[in-house]
Design an enzyme around this catalytic site. Structure first.
Site, PDB file in Angstrom:
ATOM      1  N   CYS A 333       0.891  -1.213  -0.132  1.00 28.43           N
ATOM      2  CA  CYS A 333       0.154   0.150  -0.022  1.00 28.43           C
ATOM      3  C   CYS A 333       1.048   1.337  -0.108  1.00 28.43           C
ATOM      4  O   CYS A 333       1.540   1.576  -1.017  1.00 28.43           O
ATOM      5  CB  CYS A 333      -1.101  -0.158   0.892  1.00 28.43           C
ATOM      6  N   HIS A 437      -3.794  -5.524   1.159  1.00 27.67           N
ATOM      7  CA  HIS A 437      -3.393  -5.923   2.510  1.00 27.67           C
ATOM      8  C   HIS A 437      -3.701  -7.285   2.932  1.00 27.67           C
ATOM      9  O   HIS A 437      -4.695  -7.910   2.324  1.00 27.67           O
ATOM     10  CB  HIS A 437      -4.139  -4.903   3.596  1.00 27.67           C
TER      11      HIS A 437
END
Length: 500
Positions: A333, A437
């Protein structure tokens, strides 16, 4: 409504752990139970099927309760972006990033209404609601608008269970001090206590139990030992617990995880604790870098600010040096975004400064533009390399939109269910970036990545460790431990009787 509030004397007292265990214990008894946290402050979030963000702990607690996580289980989520500002998410909708004083003066009423609405919604669907407080309920400077603790308990009108972590010491002072600082109406709300993380023979603490009961006139509902049942943690104090240096032996894989001021979703790294030959080090400064086999840059709520911080302390220079040496590097991310060529905050959604730019690490041929709206969704796709095809799942939480130039040196890491590329991987497998994630929670993919590192060190491949696949077993183990060490029947009667 019927339910229970679990308060702690401090942060990391074990509130989340106990609520998770109670949810599984009650669900195993056939009780329809839902978890709840009125207001959570954490950059470790969970994305529901509807695409809403809630605290990571409430997502896990819902799984423990054997129900689907809902935005109503954590109606107010605060995601820190600086020392004074946090993004305010109310029932899944971002309300901006005000300063703390502005939140208390201008947002509190709406947040309280969301808590009332969500509690009413859950009370119609479930038999009981097990609620988790935040930090301590006895912060005297915050009591008038303590939404997570006192206000939620008042709205729900339920009894409270007070817990303390005996490992931290001072349990008698913290228990009695918390009770003495509570307003009388809330002090009367506390109907039970739990001593958490006790080590040794519980019989040796019986005089401690007797003292607490005699001096507080509140029953102790159990002494919970320090359990070796690992669960995902969201408290910022738990980030340091990821340090699992098992050995300095060359047979070990040494992973350096870069500490970011506003790190998010560090639960991405939890599965490494189950790998016996993997040591994780949290690196906070350049002098701690050492010579790792792999470097992981985790997610962050403030990509450009955290990137500039890493530059200022020499960490980015270390990452570049190790990239040249052939060290394995993974960015997740915000860490993925940093590894590109350019970061553009067009609307000020990342830094609060419209038009701010920063030059990235220059590992990946890509640029990131931060948009006004955030993408939050669960994600499924595949990883394919040679004859290997693995199913991958996780979730996305980001405002960045990327332009990636794939070519001979870099290819897409994954493809989603619509066959669109996600992430990037170098042809030698040593540099990886992804928005997904819980990437390492995919047991087979984690094993593939670790075996690449093992072979590069001249070590043999190891079989897959089923950390994620065994989550249900760990939840059952936690529920059974709660049944064994706490008086669950007494806690159920407490919920049924309410404040009478």
């Amino acid at each position: 409504m019927k339910g229970l509030m679990v308060w702690g004397t401090t942060s990391d007292a074990g509130k989340s752990y106990i609520v998770t265990g109670l949810c599984r214990a009650l669900a195993n008894r056939g009780i329809k139970v839902a978890p709840f946290k009125g207001q959570n402050m954490s950059n470790n979030s969970y994305v529901t099927l509807s695409g809403h963000e809630i605290g990571r702990s409430q997502g896990l607690q819902a799984e423990a309760a054997k129900i689907s996580p809902s935005v109503h289980m954590n109606p107010v989520l605060l995601k820190p972006r600086s020392d004074r500002n946090a993004e305010v998410i109310v029932q899944g909708k971002s309300m901006g990033s005000p300063a703390a004083a502005e939140y208390r003066s201008n947002y509190f009423i709406n947040a309280k209404e969301a808590v009332e609405d969500s509690l009413a919604f859950l009370s119609k669907k479930y038999d009981v609601i097990v609620m988790e407080g935040a930090g301590s309920p006895a912060e005297v400077n915050l009591m008038d608008k303590d939404l997570a603790n006192l206000v939620t308990a008042e709205i729900a009108n339920v009894p409270a269970l007070l817990t303390a972590n005996i490992e931290r010491g001072g349990i008698f002072a913290s228990m009695t001090g918390t009770l003495n600082l509570l307003p009388e109406v809330h002090r009367k709300r506390v109907k039970g206590m739990v001593v958490n993380r006790f080590r040794g023979d519980p019989a040796l603490f019986q005089n401690g139990v007797s003292w607490l009961e005699a001096n507080t006139e509140i029953p102790v509902n159990g002494v919970l030992p320090a359990l070796d049942i690992r669960m995902e943690q969201e408290d910022s104090l738990s980030f340091a617990a990821l340090n699992t240096i098992k050995s300095t032996d060359k047979q070990q894989i040494d992973i350096a995880v870069i500490a970011l001021p506003y790190v998010s979703n560090f639960t991405d790294l939890e599965p490494f604790a189950a790998e016996k030959d993997v040591s994780v080090r949290i690196v906070k400064e350049a002098g701690q870098f050492g010579s790792p086999d792999a470097v992981i840059i985790p997610g962050t709520r403030s990509t450009i600010d955290d990137y500039e911080y890493l530059c200022s302390i020499g960490i980015i220079q270390k990452i570049c040096e190790h990239k040249k040496k052939g060290t394995y590097i993974v960015g997740i991310c915000g860490g993925f975004q940093m590894m590109g060529e350019l970061l553009i905050d067009q609307y000020g959604s990342d830094t609060g400064i419209s038009g701010k730019t920063a030059r990235g690490v220059q590992v990946f041929p890509m640029s990131t533009t931060f948009m006004e709206s955030k993408q939050t969704r669960q994600w499924k796709g595949t990883f394919e390399q040679n004859s290997k095809r693995l199913l991958i799942s996780g979730f996305e939480i980001h405002t960045g939109m990327d332009q990636i130039e794939y070519g001979e040196d870099f290819q897409p890491l994954f493809y989603n269910e619509d066959n669109k590329p996600e992430g990037i991987i170098s042809t030698d497998n040593k540099c990886i970036g992804s928005y997904i994630h819980h990437l390492f929670h995919n047991d087979s993919w984690r094993n593939w990545w670790l075996n690449n590192i093992r072979r590069s060190k001249g070590l043999s491949n190891k079989p897959t460790v089923h950390y994620t696949a065994n989550k249900e077993e760990r939840l059952d183990a936690l529920g059974n431990a709660i049944e064994k060490h706490l008086n669950v029947s007494q806690i159920i009667r407490m919920m049924e009787m309410g404040l009478s």
